[in-house]
Scaffold this active site. Structure first.
Site, PDB file in Angstrom:
ATOM      1  N   TYR A 143       4.455 -12.153   1.173  1.00 36.81           N
ATOM      2  CA  TYR A 143       5.044 -10.787   1.548  1.00 36.81           C
ATOM      3  C   TYR A 143       4.021  -9.629   1.065  1.00 36.81           C
ATOM      4  CZ  TYR A 143       8.422  -7.085   1.718  1.00 36.81           C
ATOM      5  OH  TYR A 143       9.098  -5.793   1.966  1.00 36.81           O
ATOM      6  N   SER A 160       6.328  -0.982   1.400  1.00 37.29           N
ATOM      7  CA  SER A 160       7.069  -1.736   0.342  1.00 37.29           C
ATOM      8  C   SER A 160       6.294  -1.379  -0.666  1.00 37.29           C
ATOM      9  CB  SER A 160       7.464  -3.148   0.395  1.00 37.29           C
ATOM     10  OG  SER A 160       7.735  -3.506  -0.967  1.00 37.29           O
TER      11      SER A 160
END
Length: 252
Positions: free
Chosen positions: A153, A140
């Site tokens: 995250y 990501s």
């Protein structure tokens, strides 16, 4: 679905294949001539996709070592593994560090980092033995930057990216390519999971922008895996045109 014991097409494993990027990747790679082995916990979903694309559906929980071992053995029984797409993972919560929820952190590290370690470790000997393996890890842009409220995250995705990029050097000289795909905003079930099923809150993430789709990311995976064997695409970052950074958008 149960497939032939020895598929005639090259085998590629896709984790987290029950929806979103994983499901789209299985479809895209099947169209490119691969035999996708779909791994996920939601068996009904992956069986339906496997039936659709002529692949194999096998139960897999990347947070459970015994599940990964059983999955890997059944994959090896099918034949040589040529490809692996580490896609399983996700986010939970947006707490600031001062309010960090340790259970959220634990789940994110288990699913994104240790899950990738487990599956890669289990299948790496087969990928090397194939003589032309390829590992793709879906990370990501959260693995390349940080943002307020995203520490759990971003920390997990930074770790997953570091793991993957370390593997690139460790496999130098082996017949295995290593590619990292780092997407920005993709409209899937990602936000719904992050916000514990709050659909209204999840919808706001994509409000006023045209986000990437799962098919956009899947096409990028298929492109990287279709290059000649001597070409290693190390890292591909893709974002919507409406996104500059993790938290900076052009909202209309």
């Amino acid at each position: 679905m149960t497939s032939p014991t020895s598929p005639t097409r090259p085998i590629v494993v896709v984790t987290g294949a029950s929806s979103g990027i994983g499901a789209a990747t299985a479809r895209a790679l099947a169209a490119d001539g691969w035999h996708p082995v779909l791994g996920a916990r939601r068996l009904d979903r992956i069986r339906a996709i496997a039936d659709e694309v002529g692949g194999t559906a096998l139960p897999l929980d990347v947070t459970d070592g015994a599940s990964v071992d059983a999955f890997a053995q059944r994959v090896r029984d099918l034949g040589a593994v040529r490809g692996l797409v580490n896609n399983a993972g996700g986010a939970k919560g947006t707490e600031k560090v001062v309010d960090a929820d340790e259970e959220h952190w634990r789940w994110m590290w288990e699913s994104n980092v240790l899950g990738t370690v487990r599956v890669t470790k289990a299948l790496l000997p087969s990928l090397i033995a194939s003589g032309d393996g390829h590992i793709v890890t879906i990370t990501s842009i959260a693995g390349l930057e940080v943002y307020d409220g995203g520490s759990g995250y971003t920390a997990a995705k930074h770790a997953e990216g570091a793991l993957h990029r370390t593997l690139r050097g460790e496999l130098l000289g082996e017949p295995v390519r290593v590619t990292e795909i780092a997407p920005g905003a993709v409209e899937t079930e990602f936000a719904l999971v992050r916000f514990d099923g709050d659909q209204e809150r999840a919808d706001k993430v994509y409000e006023g922008i045209t986000p990437l789709t799962a098919d956009d990311v899947a096409a990028t995976v298929a492109f990287a895996m279709s290059r000649p064997s001597h070409v290693n695409i190390d890292t591909l970052v893709l974002k919507p045109r409406d996104q500059a950074t993790g938290m900076r958008f052009n909202r209309r």
